[in-house]
Enzyme design. Structure first.
Site, PDB file in Angstrom:
ATOM      1  N   SER A 168       0.830  -1.203   0.000  1.00 17.49           N
ATOM      2  CA  SER A 168       0.000   0.000   0.000  1.00 17.49           C
ATOM      3  C   SER A 168       0.872   1.263   0.000  1.00 17.49           C
ATOM      4  CB  SER A 168      -0.974  -0.044   1.181  1.00 17.49           C
ATOM      5  OG  SER A 168      -1.967   0.943   1.080  1.00 17.49           O
TER       6      SER A 168
ATOM      7  N   ASP B  99      -9.261  -3.980  -5.517  1.00 15.25           N
ATOM      8  CA  ASP B  99      -8.573  -2.856  -4.876  1.00 15.25           C
ATOM      9  C   ASP B  99      -8.786  -1.585  -5.698  1.00 15.25           C
ATOM     10  OD1 ASP B  99      -6.828  -1.131  -3.598  1.00 15.25           O
ATOM     11  OD2 ASP B  99      -5.008  -2.169  -4.268  1.00 15.25           O
TER      12      ASP B  99
ATOM     13  N   HIS C 110      -7.866  -4.990  -1.039  1.00 19.46           N
ATOM     14  CA  HIS C 110      -6.690  -4.266  -0.575  1.00 19.46           C
ATOM     15  C   HIS C 110      -6.334  -4.759   0.832  1.00 19.46           C
ATOM     16  CE1 HIS C 110      -4.026  -0.726  -0.709  1.00 19.46           C
ATOM     17  NE2 HIS C 110      -4.233  -0.667   0.607  1.00 19.46           N
TER      18      HIS C 110
END
Length: 319
Positions: free
Chosen positions: A165, A262, A292
């Site tokens: 991320s 995501d 995600h």
């Protein structure tokens, strides 16, 4: 986009991902949505304890590293005495959450599969630290361990960066920073990037996906950005919008992992397509049925373990 027009993500995710989503921790209070950042950080750390349990055992060491901003905590995971390389890990959390404890299992599994020393860097979070402080702290830590490699008995001749991320952005940004400023911290053998954001401001996946289940609505993404950046001009910096950097030359081999549902998936796709168009070594892998942040759930979810193994194998293949 009206919320009603978004994809029905929770109906489409894999059975394994649904099991994770439906796993309750009875002793855990509700997420403090209206709480302070300090309260949300504390909650995040508590919530991740369950998912970090049962990680591989190995020698670990903790060191404070000097930077121009002050001391930064680091944690070394050493699966074997004669490591072929050192991999620096940068945790995710939207630049505002996360620490070495929240991503402990991820780093241990990565060290176990790669048999490389993994060093987690607990960079200063935002909004206390503003761009580019986190990158400069990461670079300072790399330089410190490169200079002290013999004392710490680590192999810094070949290194890599990895992150999930926001940590994926920091991983690639740090590698590009070292390249652009010609800082020698050892040969960068590879960069491992799980579901990162790399500079897109809008995309199809950002419109169709994202909700309360992943904390990645358009409003959430804007909030993370405002906490991280110092001013509006930073949005175009080549170390924030990485597509504004030179991706046509001397980019270390990149493993780019995408989660199917995501909102940031188009960032990963565009990064891969850009690098591939300019013959930069890269690999893209999409993990079907995932949300995600799925990397956290290797305790329960086979796909998360597979994604960590894939990244580790990509890195060791570059050595």
């Amino acid at each position: 986009m009206k919320p009603e027009n978004k994809s029905p993500v929770l109906d489409l995710i894999s059975a394994g991902m649904k099991t994770v989503v439906n796993t309750l921790q009875p002793d855990l209070p509700p997420w403090p949505a209206t709480g302070t950042i300090a309260e949300q950080r504390q909650y995040y750390t508590l919530e991740r304890r369950f998912w970090n349990a049962g990680a591989p055992e190995m020698a670990t060491r903790a060191y404070m590293v000097p930077t121009k901003y002050g001391q930064v905590e680091t944690r070394l995971f050493c699966p074997q005495p004669d490591s072929p390389a050192t991999l620096f890990y940068l945790h995710g959390g939207g630049f505002i959450l996360g620490n070495l404890d929240t991503h402990d299992r991820i780093m241990r599994v990565l060290a176990s599969y790669s048999q490389c020393t993994v060093i987690g860097i607990d960079y200063t979070l935002s909004p206390e630290a503003r761009f580019p402080q986190a990158i400069e702290e990461i670079v300072a830590a790399c330089c410190y361990f490169h200079q002290q490699a013999e004392d710490y008995q680590i192999n810094m001749s070949r290194i890599g960066f990895a992150g999930d991320s926001a940590g994926a952005m920091l991983a690639l940004a740090s590698a590009l920073w070292l390249r652009d400023k010609q800082i020698d911290c050892g040969k960068i053998a590879g960069v491992l990037l799980w579901y990162g954001l790399y500079g897109l401001r809008d995309s199809v996946t950002r419109r169709l996906l994202g909700g309360v289940w992943d904390g990645l609505t358009q409003q959430d993404l804007q909030m993370y950005e405002e906490a991280y950046l110092s001013n509006d001009a930073d949005r175009e910096s080549p170390y924030y919008c990485l597509f504004n950097n030179d991706l046509t030359r001397e980019v270390p081999p990149c493993f780019i992992a995408g989660a199917e549902f995501d909102p940031l998936l188009d960032d990963s796709r565009l990064l891969y397509q850009t690098l591939a168009a300019h013959q930069q070594p890269c690999e893209f892998k999409l993990y079907p049925g995932t949300l995600h942040a799925f990397l956290h759930y290797s305790r329960m979810m086979k796909t998360a373990d597979e994604a960590l193994r894939d990244g580790a194998q990509f890195f060791t293949a570059q050595l």
